[in-house]
Design a protein around this motif. Sequence first.
Motif, PDB file in Angstrom:
ATOM      1  N   LEU A   1       0.668  -1.224  -0.084  1.00  0.00           N
ATOM      2  CA  LEU A   1       0.058   0.155   0.089  1.00  0.00           C
ATOM      3  C   LEU A   1       0.836   1.328   0.193  1.00  0.00           C
ATOM      4  N   GLN A   2       1.900   1.195   0.803  1.00  0.00           N
ATOM      5  CA  GLN A   2       2.852   2.494   0.745  1.00  0.00           C
ATOM      6  C   GLN A   2       3.410   2.853  -0.520  1.00  0.00           C
ATOM      7  N   PRO A   3       3.651   2.262  -1.260  1.00  0.00           N
ATOM      8  CA  PRO A   3       4.155   2.679  -2.632  1.00  0.00           C
ATOM      9  C   PRO A   3       3.251   3.389  -3.379  1.00  0.00           C
ATOM     10  N   LEU A   4       1.665   3.080  -3.243  1.00  0.00           N
ATOM     11  CA  LEU A   4       1.005   3.839  -3.972  1.00  0.00           C
ATOM     12  C   LEU A   4       0.516   4.988  -3.360  1.00  0.00           C
ATOM     13  N   LEU A   5       0.723   5.069  -1.907  1.00  0.00           N
ATOM     14  CA  LEU A   5       0.365   6.491  -1.310  1.00  0.00           C
ATOM     15  C   LEU A   5       1.664   7.327  -1.274  1.00  0.00           C
ATOM     16  N   ALA A   6       2.589   7.003  -1.543  1.00  0.00           N
ATOM     17  CA  ALA A   6       3.958   7.655  -1.600  1.00  0.00           C
ATOM     18  C   ALA A   6       3.672   8.772  -3.007  1.00  0.00           C
ATOM     19  N   PRO A   7       4.292  10.202  -2.886  1.00  0.00           N
ATOM     20  CA  PRO A   7       3.820  11.113  -3.886  1.00  0.00           C
ATOM     21  C   PRO A   7       4.024  10.626  -5.210  1.00  0.00           C
ATOM     22  N   GLU A   8       4.833   9.946  -5.813  1.00  0.00           N
ATOM     23  CA  GLU A   8       4.886   9.326  -7.108  1.00  0.00           C
ATOM     24  C   GLU A   8       3.796   8.306  -7.359  1.00  0.00           C
ATOM     25  N   GLY A   9       3.161   7.694  -6.203  1.00  0.00           N
ATOM     26  CA  GLY A   9       2.087   6.841  -6.552  1.00  0.00           C
ATOM     27  C   GLY A   9       0.867   7.588  -6.859  1.00  0.00           C
ATOM     28  N   GLY A  10       0.587   8.630  -6.125  1.00  0.00           N
ATOM     29  CA  GLY A  10      -0.474   9.343  -6.193  1.00  0.00           C
ATOM     30  C   GLY A  10      -1.602   9.103  -5.579  1.00  0.00           C
ATOM     31  N   TRP A  11      -1.864   8.169  -5.012  1.00  0.00           N
ATOM     32  CA  TRP A  11      -3.182   7.750  -4.394  1.00  0.00           C
ATOM     33  C   TRP A  11      -3.165   8.291  -2.887  1.00  0.00           C
ATOM     34  N   HIS A  12      -4.300   8.275  -2.245  1.00  0.00           N
ATOM     35  CA  HIS A  12      -4.516   8.980  -1.013  1.00  0.00           C
ATOM     36  C   HIS A  12      -5.462   8.336  -0.072  1.00  0.00           C
ATOM     37  N   LEU A  13      -5.236   8.054   0.996  1.00  0.00           N
ATOM     38  CA  LEU A  13      -6.269   7.362   1.858  1.00  0.00           C
ATOM     39  C   LEU A  13      -7.523   8.403   2.252  1.00  0.00           C
ATOM     40  N   VAL A  14      -8.587   7.578   1.993  1.00  0.00           N
ATOM     41  CA  VAL A  14     -10.032   8.379   2.181  1.00  0.00           C
ATOM     42  C   VAL A  14     -10.190   8.950   3.620  1.00  0.00           C
ATOM     43  N   GLU A  15     -10.516   9.749   4.086  1.00  0.00           N
ATOM     44  CA  GLU A  15     -10.757  10.356   5.482  1.00  0.00           C
ATOM     45  C   GLU A  15     -12.117   9.524   5.907  1.00  0.00           C
ATOM     46  N   GLY A  16     -11.921   8.936   7.062  1.00  0.00           N
ATOM     47  CA  GLY A  16     -13.039   8.392   7.753  1.00  0.00           C
ATOM     48  C   GLY A  16     -13.271   6.872   7.216  1.00  0.00           C
ATOM     49  N   ARG A  17     -12.708   6.558   6.204  1.00  0.00           N
ATOM     50  CA  ARG A  17     -12.999   5.041   5.812  1.00  0.00           C
ATOM     51  C   ARG A  17     -11.532   4.494   5.285  1.00  0.00           C
ATOM     52  N   ASP A  18     -11.469   3.051   5.110  1.00  0.00           N
ATOM     53  CA  ASP A  18     -10.438   2.336   4.630  1.00  0.00           C
ATOM     54  C   ASP A  18     -10.479   2.136   3.257  1.00  0.00           C
ATOM     55  N   ALA A  19     -10.010   3.252   2.611  1.00  0.00           N
ATOM     56  CA  ALA A  19     -10.283   3.231   1.043  1.00  0.00           C
ATOM     57  C   ALA A  19      -8.945   4.231   0.531  1.00  0.00           C
ATOM     58  N   ILE A  20      -8.713   3.981  -0.835  1.00  0.00           N
ATOM     59  CA  ILE A  20      -7.890   4.884  -1.666  1.00  0.00           C
ATOM     60  C   ILE A  20      -8.494   5.496  -2.597  1.00  0.00           C
ATOM     61  N   GLN A  21      -7.858   6.623  -2.853  1.00  0.00           N
ATOM     62  CA  GLN A  21      -8.629   7.718  -3.880  1.00  0.00           C
ATOM     63  C   GLN A  21      -7.506   8.345  -4.949  1.00  0.00           C
ATOM     64  N   LYS A  22      -7.744   8.115  -6.112  1.00  0.00           N
ATOM     65  CA  LYS A  22      -6.766   8.902  -6.967  1.00  0.00           C
ATOM     66  C   LYS A  22      -7.544   9.758  -8.159  1.00  0.00           C
TER      67      LYS A  22
END
Length: 101
Positions: A15-36
């Motif tokens: 998960l961390q590589p997707l959330l890194a700046p170059e990955g561009g994904w973000h965790l969604v506030e208030g739920r266990d989900a990712i957004q881009k």
Amino acid sequence: MAAVKLDASARDSQLQPLLAPEGGWHLVEGRDAIQKTFMFQDFNEAFGFMTRVAIKADKMDHHPEWFNVYNKVDITLSTHDCQGLSGRDITLATFIDALTK
Ligand code: H2B
């Protein structure tokens, strides 16, 4: 097989590589989900991208939450089965990123 939530080690390694700046994904506030957010030249390109994602998602039986306006596509990934992020979200996010490279 029912999806299971990512454990701590998968969060670090997958998960961390997707959330890194170059990955561009973000965790969604208030739920266990990712957004881009994906931007394209025009609607034709955006919809072509969405079509490729849709075919893959349906094959996986794992569907994105998404929102499209003209050349912009917002994608949120999470797994209903386990009410959080699973390996299926990592697989689909990785596929989606590969389409835009
Ligand atoms: N999509 C997502 N994102 N999460 C799921 O758990 C899921 C899905 N489950 N698409 C599938 C369909 C399930 O509802 C059907 C019945 O197989």
